[in-house]
Write a protein that holds these residues in place. Structure first.
Motif, PDB file in Angstrom:
ATOM      1  N   LEU A 157     -13.542 -38.026  72.212  1.00  0.00           N
ATOM      2  CA  LEU A 157     -13.980 -39.050  71.269  1.00  0.00           C
ATOM      3  C   LEU A 157     -13.468 -38.724  69.875  1.00  0.00           C
ATOM      4  O   LEU A 157     -13.666 -37.623  69.366  1.00  0.00           O
ATOM      5  CB  LEU A 157     -15.498 -39.178  71.279  1.00  0.00           C
ATOM      6  N   LEU A 158     -12.807 -39.692  69.257  1.00  0.00           N
ATOM      7  CA  LEU A 158     -12.153 -39.496  67.967  1.00  0.00           C
ATOM      8  C   LEU A 158     -12.992 -39.994  66.797  1.00  0.00           C
ATOM      9  O   LEU A 158     -13.097 -39.328  65.775  1.00  0.00           O
ATOM     10  CB  LEU A 158     -10.793 -40.211  67.953  1.00  0.00           C
ATOM     11  N   THR A 159     -13.562 -41.184  66.935  1.00  0.00           N
ATOM     12  CA  THR A 159     -14.305 -41.807  65.842  1.00  0.00           C
ATOM     13  C   THR A 159     -15.030 -43.027  66.355  1.00  0.00           C
ATOM     14  O   THR A 159     -14.862 -43.423  67.507  1.00  0.00           O
ATOM     15  CB  THR A 159     -13.352 -42.190  64.676  1.00  0.00           C
ATOM     16  N   THR A 160     -15.815 -43.650  65.500  1.00  0.00           N
ATOM     17  CA  THR A 160     -16.380 -44.959  65.823  1.00  0.00           C
ATOM     18  C   THR A 160     -15.573 -46.006  65.041  1.00  0.00           C
ATOM     19  O   THR A 160     -15.069 -45.716  63.954  1.00  0.00           O
ATOM     20  CB  THR A 160     -17.874 -45.064  65.439  1.00  0.00           C
ATOM     21  N   VAL A 161     -15.442 -47.181  65.624  1.00  0.00           N
ATOM     22  CA  VAL A 161     -14.686 -48.265  64.999  1.00  0.00           C
ATOM     23  C   VAL A 161     -15.478 -49.562  65.106  1.00  0.00           C
ATOM     24  O   VAL A 161     -16.273 -49.743  66.019  1.00  0.00           O
ATOM     25  CB  VAL A 161     -13.293 -48.456  65.655  1.00  0.00           C
ATOM     26  N   GLU A 162     -15.227 -50.427  64.150  1.00  0.00           N
ATOM     27  CA  GLU A 162     -15.809 -51.768  64.169  1.00  0.00           C
ATOM     28  C   GLU A 162     -14.768 -52.731  64.717  1.00  0.00           C
ATOM     29  O   GLU A 162     -13.619 -52.724  64.278  1.00  0.00           O
ATOM     30  CB  GLU A 162     -16.207 -52.211  62.763  1.00  0.00           C
TER      31      GLU A 162
END
Length: 168
Positions: A157-162
């Motif tokens: 998992l790299l990041t959260t995105v919208e």
């Protein structure tokens, strides 16, 4: 160590820890919000700190994971077998930086909201592709490793995105 303290180890421990490949993620560039139906440029840089490249076929995907754990796969054209630790013949062994890029066109049907963006590198065989035990886990201690509830995906998992909603 993960907390930043120095670990004492001898040369044999160092060699043991670096045999094969050791993929270390460096930086991720992406838009502030992903837009369905449009091109979204993703660029992930990485370094192989091991002594060899990845052996065998391993396709490389970016993956979006929704709140329910549903995974949407996006195949890249990256080839881990090309991820040399350093330029062959370089006596200084300067680490090479590799890139995983994708012009991501999200389906119009993708629901707006917050997703987790990850890197999924499964085994290339159809028999093992959807077995998380054979997916490549990156070496970064601060990168969360997610195994899907059904055991099919092992994702860095790299990041959260919208994901933006569709404009009328």
């Amino acid at each position: 160590r993960q907390d930043g303290t120095v670990v004492e180890r001898n040369v044999f421990d160092y060699i043991r820890d670096h045999l094969g490949y050791r993929i270390e993620l460096q930086a991720l560039q992406l838009p502030g919000r992903l837009q369905p139906g449009k091109e979204n440029l993703l660029d992930l840089s990485l370094v192989n700190r091991g002594f060899a490249t990845v052996f065998g076929e391993h396709p490389v995907y970016f993956a979006l994971v929704d709140d329910a754990g549903k995974v949407t796969e996006f195949l890249t054209d990256a080839h881990p077998s090309d991820w040399q630790p350093f330029q062959p013949g370089d006596t200084a062994c300067v680490p090479l930086t590799h890139s995983v890029g994708l012009s991501l066109r999200l389906p119009e049907s993708l629901a707006p909201g917050t997703y987790r963006l990850g890197l999924w590198i499964p085994d290339g065989s159809e028999r093992l592709k959807y077995d998380s035990r054979y997916a490549i886990r990156c070496a970064n201690g601060d990168t969360e490793w997610m195994v899907s509830d059904d055991g099919r995906y092992g994702i860095n998992l790299l990041t959260t995105v919208e994901v933006a909603g569709k404009r009328m």
